[in-house]
Write an enzyme that holds these catalytic residues in place. Structure first.
Site, short mmCIF file in Angstrom:
data_model
loop_
_atom_site.label_atom_id
_atom_site.label_comp_id
_atom_site.label_asym_id
_atom_site.label_seq_id
_atom_site.Cartn_x
_atom_site.Cartn_y
_atom_site.Cartn_z
N TYR A 123 19.08 28.14 9.05
CA TYR A 123 17.91 28.87 9.54
C TYR A 123 17.82 28.80 11.06
O TYR A 123 18.04 27.74 11.65
CB TYR A 123 16.63 28.24 8.97
CG TYR A 123 16.35 28.58 7.53
CD1 TYR A 123 16.17 29.90 7.12
CD2 TYR A 123 16.24 27.57 6.58
CE1 TYR A 123 15.89 30.20 5.80
CE2 TYR A 123 15.96 27.86 5.26
CZ TYR A 123 15.78 29.18 4.86
OH TYR A 123 15.51 29.47 3.56
N LYS A 169 0.84 -1.20 0.00
CA LYS A 169 0.00 0.00 0.00
C LYS A 169 0.88 1.26 0.00
O LYS A 169 2.08 1.18 0.27
CB LYS A 169 -0.92 -0.01 1.22
CG LYS A 169 -0.18 0.05 2.55
CD LYS A 169 -1.11 -0.24 3.73
CE LYS A 169 -0.35 -0.24 5.04
NZ LYS A 169 -1.19 -0.74 6.16
N ARG A 193 -10.19 0.32 15.83
CA ARG A 193 -10.11 1.22 14.68
C ARG A 193 -11.18 0.74 13.70
O ARG A 193 -12.28 1.24 13.72
CB ARG A 193 -8.69 1.21 14.11
CG ARG A 193 -8.47 2.23 13.03
CD ARG A 193 -7.03 2.22 12.54
NE ARG A 193 -6.62 0.92 12.01
CZ ARG A 193 -5.44 0.68 11.46
NH1 ARG A 193 -4.52 1.63 11.38
NH2 ARG A 193 -5.14 -0.53 10.99
N MET A 224 14.53 23.32 2.88
CA MET A 224 13.68 22.67 1.88
C MET A 224 14.49 21.80 0.91
O MET A 224 14.10 20.67 0.59
CB MET A 224 12.88 23.72 1.11
CG MET A 224 11.86 23.12 0.16
SD MET A 224 10.94 24.37 -0.76
CE MET A 224 9.92 25.09 0.50
C1 LIG Z 1 -0.47 -1.81 6.77
C2 LIG Z 1 -1.04 -3.08 7.26
C3 LIG Z 1 -0.21 -4.19 7.47
C4 LIG Z 1 1.30 -4.13 7.37
O1 LIG Z 1 1.82 -3.62 8.58
P1 LIG Z 1 3.38 -3.57 8.86
O2 LIG Z 1 3.49 -3.11 10.27
O3 LIG Z 1 3.95 -2.58 7.89
O4 LIG Z 1 3.89 -4.93 8.63
C5 LIG Z 1 -0.80 -5.39 7.81
N1 LIG Z 1 -2.16 -5.48 7.98
C6 LIG Z 1 -2.95 -4.42 7.81
C7 LIG Z 1 -4.42 -4.58 8.02
C8 LIG Z 1 -2.44 -3.18 7.46
O5 LIG Z 1 -3.25 -2.14 7.32
#
Ligand SMILES: *Cc1c(COP(=O)(O)O)cnc(C)c1O
Length: 357
Positions: free
Chosen positions: A253, A33, A129, A301
């Site tokens: 800065y 993702k 969640r 930046m």
């Molecule tokens: C993003 C995600 C993962 C992967 O998590 P990591 O900590 O990066 O291994 C696994 N399961 C779900 C449901 C996620 O949203």
């Protein structure tokens, strides 16, 4: 050409995927993702496709990008669909679909589908969640079966604190999961990266490694299995200017750093517009001309300053590793008060170069 760039080592990506398999003894969905945590989802999927059991992404937009690139492996939508009108595309492209809410279950019941769906039914085992409440879980399972619209159901949940090795919350979550799925004979999927690396006794027919694929540890402390990971991304650039300053001179800065001794300061073409964390403070490690040194003053930046005083071989044009195989992204993240997940995802503007395809 500006020397800032990210090198992506696809051989290391495959090594880390195989480690997830080896440690879990399970099938593994490579979580790619968010553009593979900033590493390039299509290139990472192509590099893994021959061996991967499947991929996981956040949404159908990310999944369609993989199909458009010719990836035919299973792709799980980790949040399922956001609107019921995504269902025909999910069917058309054979995406696997998380169901985490009762409204999604109802949408499936009401849809007319040309083929049955593969559903990953998500339980809220304590993270609070997304996921179904334990009291609704068995009922949702039975309704999916009764709908006649589902070919296969995998039972899943997600850990809130698996990255805290001394914390018993994951064990409690497993107990909630086991109680909720009692009597259901279906495959299960619980483990993310920290659970694959640090919680060997938690069962899972399918694991869902994300951050570990990219070679970064999810733990704040040293951990023996995480030490076997190979960093995939090297963020590098070059020294584009050198300053000799006496003691007592401010750099950058806000005058956040003042030289304590006669110093050589190197300016590196890398800044927060590239995704380097602006909150990384003086002292954050860098590698210059093969030697460890440190960031000085505020990150700008497009540029940042580093200490060359004790690196006499370094000068104009010297290579700099901001993170990679020598400077761990997780160490930079800790300095900046964040996690390697975020510093990878923030990467932008820098060209990405792939090796080990
Ligand atoms: C993003 C995600 C993962 C992967 O998590 P990591 O900590 O990066 O291994 C696994 N399961 C779900 C449901 C996620 O949203």
């Amino acid at each position: 050409m500006r020397p800032a760039r990210a090198l992506i080592d696809l051989q290391a990506l495959r090594h880390n995927y195989q480690l997830a398999r080896e440690l879990s003894g399970a099938k593994a969905l490579a979580v790619i993702k968010a553009d593979a945590y900033g590493h390039g989802a299509v290139r990472c999927a192509q590099a893994l496709e021959a061996e991967a059991d499947g991929f996981a992404v956040a949404c159908i937009e990310e999944a369609l990008e993989l199909r458009a690139a010719g990836i035919t492996a299973p792709v799980l939508l980790l949040e399922g669909f956001f609107e019921a009108d995504e269902l025909p595309l999910i069917i058309q492209h054979d995406f696997w679909c998380v169901v985490h809410s009762l409204w999604q279950l109802e949408a499936i019941e009401q849809a007319s589908l040309s083929k049955p769906l593969t559903v990953w039914l998500k339980l809220d085992s304590g993270m609070h969640r997304v996921g179904l409440h334990p009291k609704d879980y068995q009922g949702a399972y039975q309704r999916l079966l009764a709908s006649g619209k589902v070919a296969k159901i995998v039972l899943m949940s997600h850990f809130a604190r698996a990255d805290e090795l001394g914390c018993s919350t994951s064990v409690d979550q497993v107990a909630v999961f086991e109680a909720a799925r009692k009597g259901l004979s279906a495959q299960v999927s619980l483990r993310n990266s920290p659970a694959v690396l640090g919680w060997p006794d938690i069962p899972s027919d399918w694991v869902r490694p994300g951050i570990m694929l990219y070679g970064a540890t999810p733990f704040e402390e040293a951990q023996s299995q995480a030490a076997r990971l190979q960093p995939v991304m090297t963020l590098e650039s070059k020294v584009i200017s050198v300053r000799e300053l006496p003691a007592g001179e401010a750099v950058g800065y806000g005058a956040k750093f003042v030289t304590q001794r006669p110093s050589r300061i190197g300016v590196v073409a890398m800044g927060y517009a590239d995704g380097y964390p602006r909150l990384a403070p003086t002292g954050t490690p860098v590698l210059v001309a093969g030697q460890r040194s440190q960031l000085l003053g505020r990150v700008s930046m497009d540029m940042l300053c580093i200490d060359l005083t004790d690196v006499p071989q370094a000068g104009l044009g010297s290579p700099v590793e901001l993170w990679g195989k020598n400077i761990l992204a997780s160490d930079v993240a800790i300095q900046a008060g964040t996690i390697p997940y975020q510093i990878f995802c923030n990467l932008r503007r820098v060209p990405m170069l792939y090796t080990g395809a």
